[in-house]
Design a protein around this motif. Sequence first.
Motif, PDB file in Angstrom:
ATOM      1  N   MET A   1       0.821  -1.199   0.000  1.00 12.65           N
ATOM      2  CA  MET A   1       0.000   0.000   0.000  1.00 12.65           C
ATOM      3  C   MET A   1       0.865   1.263   0.000  1.00 12.65           C
ATOM      4  O   MET A   1       0.560   2.217  -0.686  1.00 12.65           O
ATOM      5  CB  MET A   1      -0.925  -0.044   1.225  1.00 12.65           C
ATOM      6  N   LEU A   2       1.914   1.246   0.813  1.00 12.62           N
ATOM      7  CA  LEU A   2       2.801   2.402   0.883  1.00 12.62           C
ATOM      8  C   LEU A   2       3.508   2.629  -0.450  1.00 12.62           C
ATOM      9  O   LEU A   2       3.639   3.765  -0.900  1.00 12.62           O
ATOM     10  CB  LEU A   2       3.826   2.213   2.001  1.00 12.62           C
ATOM     11  N   ARG A   3       3.910   1.553  -1.091  1.00 17.23           N
ATOM     12  CA  ARG A   3       4.577   1.654  -2.392  1.00 17.23           C
ATOM     13  C   ARG A   3       3.637   2.281  -3.429  1.00 17.23           C
ATOM     14  O   ARG A   3       4.039   3.139  -4.196  1.00 17.23           O
ATOM     15  CB  ARG A   3       5.037   0.286  -2.860  1.00 17.23           C
ATOM     16  N   PHE A   4       2.380   1.851  -3.435  1.00 14.78           N
ATOM     17  CA  PHE A   4       1.399   2.410  -4.365  1.00 14.78           C
ATOM     18  C   PHE A   4       1.205   3.899  -4.117  1.00 14.78           C
ATOM     19  O   PHE A   4       1.159   4.692  -5.059  1.00 14.78           O
ATOM     20  CB  PHE A   4       0.063   1.674  -4.240  1.00 14.78           C
ATOM     21  N   ALA A   5       1.089   4.282  -2.852  1.00  9.17           N
ATOM     22  CA  ALA A   5       0.903   5.695  -2.515  1.00  9.17           C
ATOM     23  C   ALA A   5       2.107   6.515  -2.965  1.00  9.17           C
ATOM     24  O   ALA A   5       1.951   7.620  -3.509  1.00  9.17           O
ATOM     25  CB  ALA A   5       0.670   5.855  -1.018  1.00  9.17           C
ATOM     26  N   LEU A   6       3.299   6.000  -2.753  1.00  5.76           N
ATOM     27  CA  LEU A   6       4.509   6.702  -3.162  1.00  5.76           C
ATOM     28  C   LEU A   6       4.582   6.848  -4.677  1.00  5.76           C
ATOM     29  O   LEU A   6       4.884   7.931  -5.192  1.00  5.76           O
ATOM     30  CB  LEU A   6       5.743   5.961  -2.637  1.00  5.76           C
ATOM     31  N   PHE A   8       2.067   6.838  -6.730  1.00  2.51           N
ATOM     32  CA  PHE A   8       0.996   7.762  -7.114  1.00  2.51           C
ATOM     33  C   PHE A   8       1.416   9.212  -6.893  1.00  2.51           C
ATOM     34  O   PHE A   8       1.225  10.062  -7.763  1.00  2.51           O
ATOM     35  CB  PHE A   8      -0.278   7.452  -6.326  1.00  2.51           C
ATOM     36  N   ILE A   9       2.011   9.507  -5.743  1.00  6.02           N
ATOM     37  CA  ILE A   9       2.434  10.881  -5.434  1.00  6.02           C
ATOM     38  C   ILE A   9       3.532  11.337  -6.387  1.00  6.02           C
ATOM     39  O   ILE A   9       3.499  12.466  -6.888  1.00  6.02           O
ATOM     40  CB  ILE A   9       2.892  10.980  -3.962  1.00  6.02           C
ATOM     41  N   ILE A  10       4.483  10.469  -6.663  1.00  6.48           N
ATOM     42  CA  ILE A  10       5.550  10.826  -7.602  1.00  6.48           C
ATOM     43  C   ILE A  10       4.983  11.049  -8.999  1.00  6.48           C
ATOM     44  O   ILE A  10       5.326  12.019  -9.676  1.00  6.48           O
ATOM     45  CB  ILE A  10       6.654   9.751  -7.602  1.00  6.48           C
ATOM     46  N   GLY A  11       4.095  10.178  -9.433  1.00  4.82           N
ATOM     47  CA  GLY A  11       3.480  10.329 -10.747  1.00  4.82           C
ATOM     48  C   GLY A  11       2.678  11.612 -10.862  1.00  4.82           C
ATOM     49  O   GLY A  11       2.772  12.329 -11.862  1.00  4.82           O
ATOM     50  N   LEU A  12       1.901  11.918  -9.837  1.00  2.00           N
ATOM     51  CA  LEU A  12       1.112  13.150  -9.836  1.00  2.00           C
ATOM     52  C   LEU A  12       2.019  14.375  -9.858  1.00  2.00           C
ATOM     53  O   LEU A  12       1.748  15.341 -10.583  1.00  2.00           O
ATOM     54  CB  LEU A  12       0.191  13.182  -8.619  1.00  2.00           C
ATOM     55  N   SER A  13       3.109  14.316  -9.112  1.00  2.00           N
ATOM     56  CA  SER A  13       4.058  15.432  -9.100  1.00  2.00           C
ATOM     57  C   SER A  13       4.689  15.648 -10.474  1.00  2.00           C
ATOM     58  O   SER A  13       4.862  16.782 -10.910  1.00  2.00           O
ATOM     59  CB  SER A  13       5.155  15.181  -8.073  1.00  2.00           C
ATOM     60  N   VAL A  14       5.027  14.554 -11.145  1.00  2.00           N
ATOM     61  CA  VAL A  14       5.625  14.664 -12.480  1.00  2.00           C
ATOM     62  C   VAL A  14       4.626  15.251 -13.470  1.00  2.00           C
ATOM     63  O   VAL A  14       4.960  16.139 -14.260  1.00  2.00           O
ATOM     64  CB  VAL A  14       6.139  13.281 -12.958  1.00  2.00           C
ATOM     65  N   VAL A  15       3.379  14.801 -13.414  1.00  2.99           N
ATOM     66  CA  VAL A  15       2.361  15.298 -14.344  1.00  2.99           C
ATOM     67  C   VAL A  15       2.076  16.782 -14.092  1.00  2.99           C
ATOM     68  O   VAL A  15       2.083  17.590 -15.021  1.00  2.99           O
ATOM     69  CB  VAL A  15       1.067  14.464 -14.243  1.00  2.99           C
ATOM     70  N   VAL A  16       1.835  17.155 -12.838  1.00  4.61           N
ATOM     71  CA  VAL A  16       1.518  18.549 -12.513  1.00  4.61           C
ATOM     72  C   VAL A  16       2.734  19.442 -12.756  1.00  4.61           C
ATOM     73  O   VAL A  16       2.605  20.527 -13.330  1.00  4.61           O
ATOM     74  CB  VAL A  16       1.008  18.674 -11.065  1.00  4.61           C
ATOM     75  N   GLY A  17       3.906  18.989 -12.332  1.00  5.34           N
ATOM     76  CA  GLY A  17       5.119  19.770 -12.563  1.00  5.34           C
ATOM     77  C   GLY A  17       5.429  19.940 -14.037  1.00  5.34           C
ATOM     78  O   GLY A  17       5.826  21.019 -14.478  1.00  5.34           O
ATOM     79  N   GLY A  18       5.229  18.896 -14.806  1.00  7.76           N
ATOM     80  CA  GLY A  18       5.446  18.987 -16.248  1.00  7.76           C
ATOM     81  C   GLY A  18       4.460  19.928 -16.908  1.00  7.76           C
ATOM     82  O   GLY A  18       4.822  20.712 -17.785  1.00  7.76           O
ATOM     83  N   ARG A  19       3.217  19.862 -16.464  1.00  7.69           N
ATOM     84  CA  ARG A  19       2.181  20.755 -17.019  1.00  7.69           C
ATOM     85  C   ARG A  19       2.505  22.204 -16.707  1.00  7.69           C
ATOM     86  O   ARG A  19       2.340  23.091 -17.528  1.00  7.69           O
ATOM     87  CB  ARG A  19       0.814  20.350 -16.444  1.00  7.69           C
TER      88      ARG A  19
END
Length: 76
Positions: A1-6, A8-19
């Motif tokens: 569960m912790l791995r999935f959350a991590l 997800f957070i990294i992926g969201l950061s990359v998408v928002v930061g890239g945008r």
Amino acid sequence: MLRFALIFIIGLSVVVGGRWYVYVSNTSSPYDEVGIEINSRLPHVLRKWGCDRLEQSFPNSVPPYGCGAPDSRSWI
């Protein structure tokens, strides 16, 4: 569960930061709604850097929300 959350957070950061980076380095318009929202919610240092990049690309434009001085006509 912790791995999935991590992941997800990294992926969201990359998408928002890239945008956000695409928005501040664009040359078509400083008035992209999503880019304005992301930029206006960032810490001051990142927002100032983004606004400086936008001002270089659009020096004669009215600054978008988050990049305007209190008079709303000049860049911060």
